[in-house]
Design a protein around this motif. Structure first.
Motif, PDB file in Angstrom:
ATOM      1  N   LEU A 163       4.374  67.281  17.616  1.00 12.40           N
ATOM      2  CA  LEU A 163       3.925  67.402  16.195  1.00 12.40           C
ATOM      3  C   LEU A 163       2.606  68.183  16.160  1.00 12.40           C
ATOM      4  N   SER A 164       2.595  69.154  15.520  1.00  8.76           N
ATOM      5  CA  SER A 164       1.313  70.212  15.184  1.00  8.76           C
ATOM      6  C   SER A 164       0.132  69.625  14.585  1.00  8.76           C
ATOM      7  N   PHE A 165      -0.907  69.561  15.255  1.00  7.53           N
ATOM      8  CA  PHE A 165      -2.252  69.166  14.434  1.00  7.53           C
ATOM      9  C   PHE A 165      -2.482  69.711  13.222  1.00  7.53           C
ATOM     10  N   TRP A 166      -2.236  71.233  13.310  1.00  7.31           N
ATOM     11  CA  TRP A 166      -2.584  72.221  12.328  1.00  7.31           C
ATOM     12  C   TRP A 166      -1.639  72.253  11.101  1.00  7.31           C
ATOM     13  N   PHE A 167      -0.394  71.573  11.315  1.00  8.52           N
ATOM     14  CA  PHE A 167       0.498  71.449  10.618  1.00  8.52           C
ATOM     15  C   PHE A 167       0.318  70.257   9.745  1.00  8.52           C
ATOM     16  N   LEU A 168      -0.378  69.192  10.378  1.00  8.21           N
ATOM     17  CA  LEU A 168      -0.718  68.175   9.551  1.00  8.21           C
ATOM     18  C   LEU A 168      -1.916  68.323   8.665  1.00  8.21           C
ATOM     19  N   VAL A 169      -2.837  69.340   9.139  1.00  7.56           N
ATOM     20  CA  VAL A 169      -3.942  69.820   8.212  1.00  7.56           C
ATOM     21  C   VAL A 169      -3.349  70.777   7.095  1.00  7.56           C
ATOM     22  N   SER A 170      -2.559  71.405   6.944  1.00  8.07           N
ATOM     23  CA  SER A 170      -2.048  72.017   5.807  1.00  8.07           C
ATOM     24  C   SER A 170      -1.422  71.093   5.136  1.00  8.07           C
ATOM     25  N   LEU A 171      -1.216  69.795   5.547  1.00  7.87           N
ATOM     26  CA  LEU A 171      -0.572  68.861   4.575  1.00  7.87           C
ATOM     27  C   LEU A 171      -1.563  68.467   3.625  1.00  7.87           C
ATOM     28  N   GLY A 172      -2.766  68.731   4.126  1.00  5.81           N
ATOM     29  CA  GLY A 172      -3.956  68.390   2.913  1.00  5.81           C
ATOM     30  C   GLY A 172      -4.039  69.088   1.982  1.00  5.81           C
ATOM     31  N   VAL A 173      -3.588  70.377   1.918  1.00  7.30           N
ATOM     32  CA  VAL A 173      -3.822  71.100   0.697  1.00  7.30           C
ATOM     33  C   VAL A 173      -2.747  70.602  -0.479  1.00  7.30           C
ATOM     34  N   PRO A 174      -1.651  70.445  -0.416  1.00  7.46           N
ATOM     35  CA  PRO A 174      -0.964  69.573  -1.502  1.00  7.46           C
ATOM     36  C   PRO A 174      -1.110  68.295  -1.749  1.00  7.46           C
ATOM     37  N   LEU A 175      -1.844  67.468  -0.755  1.00  7.86           N
ATOM     38  CA  LEU A 175      -2.624  66.081  -1.139  1.00  7.86           C
ATOM     39  C   LEU A 175      -3.575  66.335  -2.009  1.00  7.86           C
ATOM     40  N   LEU A 176      -4.796  67.193  -1.751  1.00  4.32           N
ATOM     41  CA  LEU A 176      -5.664  67.470  -2.741  1.00  4.32           C
ATOM     42  C   LEU A 176      -5.566  67.862  -3.853  1.00  4.32           C
ATOM     43  N   TRP A 177      -4.316  68.883  -3.959  1.00  3.60           N
ATOM     44  CA  TRP A 177      -3.906  69.651  -5.334  1.00  3.60           C
ATOM     45  C   TRP A 177      -3.369  68.486  -6.194  1.00  3.60           C
ATOM     46  N   SER A 178      -2.670  67.608  -5.401  1.00  2.02           N
ATOM     47  CA  SER A 178      -1.946  66.589  -6.329  1.00  2.02           C
ATOM     48  C   SER A 178      -2.765  65.443  -6.913  1.00  2.02           C
ATOM     49  N   ILE A 179      -3.847  65.168  -6.195  1.00  2.00           N
ATOM     50  CA  ILE A 179      -4.997  64.186  -6.824  1.00  2.00           C
ATOM     51  C   ILE A 179      -5.552  64.860  -7.899  1.00  2.00           C
ATOM     52  N   ALA A 180      -6.011  66.361  -7.817  1.00  2.00           N
ATOM     53  CA  ALA A 180      -6.907  66.835  -8.767  1.00  2.00           C
ATOM     54  C   ALA A 180      -5.908  67.098  -9.925  1.00  2.00           C
ATOM     55  N   HIS A 181      -4.838  67.393  -9.780  1.00  2.00           N
ATOM     56  CA  HIS A 181      -3.818  67.743 -10.815  1.00  2.00           C
ATOM     57  C   HIS A 181      -3.543  66.575 -11.718  1.00  2.00           C
ATOM     58  N   VAL A 182      -3.345  65.214 -11.211  1.00  2.00           N
ATOM     59  CA  VAL A 182      -3.192  64.340 -11.872  1.00  2.00           C
ATOM     60  C   VAL A 182      -4.361  64.014 -12.787  1.00  2.00           C
ATOM     61  N   ILE A 183      -5.548  64.336 -12.561  1.00  2.00           N
ATOM     62  CA  ILE A 183      -6.809  64.285 -13.299  1.00  2.00           C
ATOM     63  C   ILE A 183      -6.830  65.275 -14.580  1.00  2.00           C
ATOM     64  N   ILE A 184      -6.551  66.642 -13.826  1.00  2.00           N
ATOM     65  CA  ILE A 184      -6.489  67.687 -14.888  1.00  2.00           C
ATOM     66  C   ILE A 184      -5.339  67.376 -15.913  1.00  2.00           C
TER      67      ILE A 184
END
Length: 320
Positions: A163-184
């Protein structure tokens, strides 16, 4: 949403433009000089986003569209808006940095596919905040989507050790987007704020946040970060990113967000092709397989969501 054939046509065209921009962004990011770090580049492209957003924001005001600025808000409401703006701006600033970093470390293709995990996080927040129950079909498709992302993250082996560590890091992008978009989404439904204003305030706060991070985390590279702003690739990335935001906002004004999302879903496929041409990447079979499963899963989730929406229509929302 009342739609005409002309409006639908505009929405489809704008969604296709959004697809092209999304597909090109990981490639542009990785075309920067190897000496330019991810944090400096994220800050530089954000500065350019503000540069491009400012005249559009000013033009909207000059034409009489005041939006949120034309409202007489109470002190409590104004404080709430400022706090929400700062919070989402920080989230988007952090996601911009993670985007640049993950595209570099995980590779343009892997990061592009990982970002398609957005529906997983959207489903999570819908369950947490809106108590929305999922059908059996949606749960099955979600499981398939998770499995395909795991398959991709392990390099096609299904072995945890791979399992690639950097692949897991890349999942942080949609995670943060989804939180912000709920608020927006909530702000768009409650206030008169316009897409241009959302974009401008988003990139302005994100840029200020990244500036502070650069000063604290890399004080010795402050001047280098300023130099990076003058690199043409930073301006190109900033323009494309800003343009994609504006195009998306206006696309969902003409068509339902589900249709717009369906049209843009295959954008990692374009990234694959461009990665081979411009970055000379080698595309593996497991990446193609994972992309196909991800795309089909997202289409399935979209159709399942539309089926539920017939009973209780929902307002359009931001999804990326």
């Amino acid at each position: 949403m009342a739609l005409t054939s002309t409006s639908v046509g505009k929405g489809i065209v704008l969604s296709l433009v959004s697809l092209a921009l999304l597909g090109a962004m990981p490639i542009i990011s990785n075309l920067r000089s190897p000496e330019v770090g991810a944090l400096s580049f994220a800050f530089a492209l954000s500065v350019w986003q503000v540069v491009f957003a400012l005249p559009v924001f000013w033009f909207e005001l000059k034409t009489g569209t005041r939006g949120i600025l034309g409202l007489n808000l109470s002190q409590k409401e104004r404080r709430r808006m400022i706090l929400m703006g700062l919070f989402t701006g920080v989230l988007f600033g952090l996601s911009t940095y993670l985007y640049v970093l993950s595209v570099e470390k995980a590779g343009a293709t892997n990061a592009a596919i990982a970002i398609q995990a957005y529906p997983l996080f959207a489903i999570l927040w819908e369950r947490v905040f809106f108590k929305r129950q999922k059908s059996l079909l949606e749960l099955i498709l979600t499981g398939i989507l998770i499995g395909s992302l795991y398959y991709l993250g392990t390099g096609g082996t299904f072995q945890m050790a791979g399992l690639s560590f950097w692949f897991l890091v890349s999942l942080g992008v949609p995670l943060l987007w989804s939180i912000a978009h709920v608020i927006i989404k909530e702000e768009l439904s409650r206030t008169a704020i316009t897409p241009v204003q959302v974009t401008f305030f988003r990139v302005a706060i994100s840029t200020a946040f990244l500036c502070v991070v650069v000063i604290i985390a890399e004080p010795s590279k402050i001047m280098n970060a300023v130099d990076v702003i003058l690199h043409p690739i930073s301006a190109v990335m900033g323009f494309v990113y800003f343009l994609e935001l504006i195009v998306w906002f206006y696309a969902v004004r003409h068509i339902d967000v589900s249709l717009a999302s369906s049209i843009t879903t295959p954008w990692p496929g374009l990234t694959m092709v461009l990665a081979v041409i411009f970055l000379h990447d080698t595309i593996e079979i497991y990446q193609i397989v994972a992309l196909l499963i991800v795309v089909l899963s997202i289409y399935g989730l979209t159709l399942a969501s539309l089926r539920q929406a017939k009973a209780a229509p929902k307002k359009s929302e931001l999804t990326h």
